[in-house]
Design a protein around this motif. Structure first.
Motif, short mmCIF file in Angstrom:
data_model
loop_
_atom_site.label_atom_id
_atom_site.label_comp_id
_atom_site.label_asym_id
_atom_site.label_seq_id
_atom_site.Cartn_x
_atom_site.Cartn_y
_atom_site.Cartn_z
N UNK A 308 28.58 29.21 46.41
CA UNK A 308 28.43 30.60 46.04
C UNK A 308 26.97 30.96 45.79
N UNK A 309 26.68 32.25 45.71
CA UNK A 309 25.34 32.73 45.37
C UNK A 309 25.11 32.57 43.87
N UNK A 310 24.24 31.66 43.48
CA UNK A 310 24.00 31.43 42.05
C UNK A 310 23.28 32.59 41.38
N UNK A 311 22.86 33.59 42.17
CA UNK A 311 22.11 34.72 41.61
C UNK A 311 23.00 35.83 41.09
N UNK A 312 24.30 35.78 41.38
CA UNK A 312 25.22 36.81 40.90
C UNK A 312 26.46 36.13 40.34
N UNK A 313 27.39 36.92 39.84
CA UNK A 313 28.59 36.40 39.19
C UNK A 313 29.39 35.53 40.15
N UNK A 314 29.55 34.26 39.82
CA UNK A 314 30.17 33.32 40.76
C UNK A 314 31.59 33.70 41.13
N UNK A 315 32.31 34.40 40.26
CA UNK A 315 33.70 34.75 40.55
C UNK A 315 33.82 35.89 41.55
N UNK A 316 32.75 36.62 41.78
CA UNK A 316 32.77 37.71 42.77
C UNK A 316 31.56 37.66 43.69
N UNK A 317 30.80 36.55 43.66
CA UNK A 317 29.56 36.46 44.42
C UNK A 317 29.82 36.33 45.91
N UNK A 318 29.01 37.02 46.67
CA UNK A 318 29.01 36.83 48.12
C UNK A 318 28.49 35.43 48.43
N UNK A 319 29.01 34.82 49.48
CA UNK A 319 28.48 33.53 49.93
C UNK A 319 28.06 33.66 51.38
N UNK A 320 27.34 32.65 51.87
CA UNK A 320 26.94 32.62 53.27
C UNK A 320 27.82 31.69 54.09
N UNK A 321 29.00 31.35 53.56
CA UNK A 321 29.94 30.56 54.33
C UNK A 321 30.45 31.36 55.53
N UNK A 322 30.70 30.67 56.63
CA UNK A 322 31.18 31.34 57.84
C UNK A 322 32.48 32.09 57.60
N UNK A 323 33.28 31.64 56.64
CA UNK A 323 34.60 32.23 56.40
C UNK A 323 34.56 33.38 55.40
N UNK A 324 33.39 33.75 54.89
CA UNK A 324 33.34 34.76 53.84
C UNK A 324 34.06 36.05 54.24
N UNK A 325 34.82 36.59 53.28
CA UNK A 325 35.53 37.83 53.51
C UNK A 325 34.55 39.00 53.62
N UNK A 326 35.05 40.13 54.08
CA UNK A 326 34.21 41.32 54.22
C UNK A 326 34.07 42.05 52.89
N UNK A 327 35.12 41.98 52.05
CA UNK A 327 35.10 42.74 50.79
C UNK A 327 35.47 41.91 49.57
N UNK A 328 36.50 41.08 49.67
CA UNK A 328 37.01 40.35 48.50
C UNK A 328 36.26 39.02 48.33
N UNK A 329 35.06 39.11 47.76
CA UNK A 329 34.24 37.93 47.56
C UNK A 329 34.77 37.06 46.41
N UNK A 330 34.34 35.79 46.41
CA UNK A 330 34.71 34.88 45.35
C UNK A 330 35.99 34.11 45.61
N UNK A 331 36.64 34.37 46.72
CA UNK A 331 37.90 33.70 47.03
C UNK A 331 37.70 32.45 47.87
N UNK A 332 36.90 32.52 48.93
CA UNK A 332 36.76 31.37 49.83
C UNK A 332 35.95 30.25 49.19
N UNK A 333 35.22 30.51 48.11
CA UNK A 333 34.41 29.48 47.46
C UNK A 333 35.11 28.84 46.27
N UNK A 334 36.33 29.25 45.97
CA UNK A 334 37.04 28.76 44.79
C UNK A 334 37.57 27.34 45.01
N UNK A 335 37.64 26.56 43.95
CA UNK A 335 38.06 25.17 44.04
C UNK A 335 39.43 25.03 44.70
#
Length: 418
Positions: A308-335
């Motif tokens: 996840x992006x350590x610069x913003x709230x990890x539970x809603x942070x945008x990531x640069x993973x290929x699978x990142x969602x368009x709007x609902x951030x924080x889901x694909x990076x969860x344990x």
């Protein structure tokens, strides 16, 4: 558009290369964002189911010294965020987190305050193939970056050094002292009220990044032209360490990529959070680009998120993973989450079209999966960029097997560039 990407290298070098003709450059944009969704008992375009915000971004930069030995440049950026008085009138919510609110003693709800802050204020020096930049600035590295998908943009107070003496190789070193993202990774300032997409602290306030700042080093190599590989290491002082490895291939229209990231707390007795992602695609020039991606986060990591992006709230942070969602951030990076996405982009009659489906299967908590389908259409009318988006989300609620929270959302983006 949702994703506007600028590499760290480009962000650093723009101050020393963009002003050879005019010396002083003034630029910026005016933005108006609107969103509405059918949420619970509310219907589309209902005031209580809608949000709006406006922003004015003004940037100025100039060469201070430019000769055969060294080039010195400086720049500044300022942001004003306003609801234009739309709250409690046409909408009940705003986009940004930098707003405050003032109770007005009536039944119409609090008045949302305007916010303004100095987004950038930096100076850069270039000698040969080495550039140093210090001050308040945007950054774009895999795990510490400025998020550009919403009405406001988080920035950093940092010192960055970049060198390109090695052929086809870029070396980067950075110290990040402060940031104004809504971070919880080490504790950050609270966000403002009722923002549906906040990434900036209340009133744009800058806080210590992590606990005592952070260090980052990276290397990017492009010796084999179709292939770009990069490796990054981060240490948030006295808090956590992380690294990111990535390789991307673009050869004869064939796209392929691999990512791996690991985060670990620095108390010596924790389990790392790791994630890997794979991407395959094909680009038909001037027709369409198709990509499919898969990612997997390990089970039992102590942070609960990876990549996840350590610069913003990890539970809603945008990531640069290929699978990142368009709007609902924080889901694909969860344990303990596996995710996949399919994305198709193209241009028809000068309209940029995109369709993306993302699914995140959270195995750590029952009934906490996410499905998202997004359609966007964007077109430029001279300096005016207009984008319309439709987002269908299916977000399950943990421990309630029968609950599927499905929503339809419509968003409109207007950006006037100058």
């Amino acid at each position: 558009m949702k994703f506007t990407k600028m590499s760290l290298v480009a962000a650093l070098l723009i101050g020393s290369s963009a002003f050879a003709l005019d010396n002083v450059k003034v630029s910026g944009n005016a933005e108006l964002f609107y969103a509405t969704q059918d949420n619970g008992s509310d219907t589309l375009f209902n005031k209580d189911a809608s949000a709006a915000d406006a922003a004015l971004n003004l940037n100025v930069s100039a060469d201070l010294v430019k000769n055969s030995t060294v080039a010195i440049s400086a720049g500044a950026g300022y942001t004003v965020l306003s609801t234009l008085g739309l709250e409690n009138n046409l909408v009940s919510a705003v986009w940004g987190g930098a707003h405050g609110a003032t109770a007005n003693g009536s039944s119409f709800g609090a008045k949302v305050d305007n916010a303004n802050w100095m987004k950038e204020a930096w100076i850069a020096a270039t000698a040969g193939k080495t550039t140093a930049k210090i001050g308040r600035m945007e950054l774009d590295t895999p795990m510490v970056f400025t998020e550009k998908w919403t009405i406001e943009e988080n920035t950093f107070e940092a010192a960055v050094l970049i060198n390109q003496d090695i052929p086809d190789t870029t070396l980067v070193g950075a110290y990040v002292g402060n940031g104004n993202g809504t971070e919880t990774f080490g504790g950050g300032a609270a966000a403002g009220p009722a923002g549906i997409a906040p990434v900036v602290n209340l009133n744009g306030q800058f806080e210590t990044f992590g606990t005592n700042g952070a260090y980052a080093v990276g290397a990017i190599n492009n010796s084999f032209k179709p292939l770009t590989v990069q490796a990054w290491y981060y240490q948030l002082t006295q808090l956590a360490s992380a690294y990111w490895l990535q390789a991307d291939l673009n050869m004869n229209g064939i796209l392929a990529g691999a990512q791996y990231s690991s985060d670990k707390l620095l108390n010596g007795s924790t389990k790392s959070d790791t994630v890997y992602a794979l991407m395959l695609g094909y680009e038909m020039k001037d027709v369409a680009t198709i990509k499919v991606a898969y990612s997997d986060v390990n089970k039992g990591g102590d942070l609960g998120y990876a990549g996840f992006n350590t610069a913003t709230n990890m539970t809603t942070a945008q990531s640069k993973l290929y699978t990142e969602a368009w709007w609902n951030y924080g889901r694909v990076t969860k344990t303990d989450t596996t995710s996949y996405s399919v994305c198709v982009e193209g241009n028809v009659a000068s309209v940029d079209l995109m369709a993306q489906y993302t699914n995140a299967n959270d195995k750590s908590v029952a009934n906490n999966d996410m499905s998202e389908f997004t359609l966007t259409a964007g077109k430029s009318f001279g300096p005016l960029d207009a984008t319309l988006a439709y987002i269908y989300s299916d977000l399950k609620t943990p421990a309630i097997a029968t609950d599927d929270e499905t929503t339809n959302m419509i968003q409109a983006y207007l950006t006037l560039n100058f």
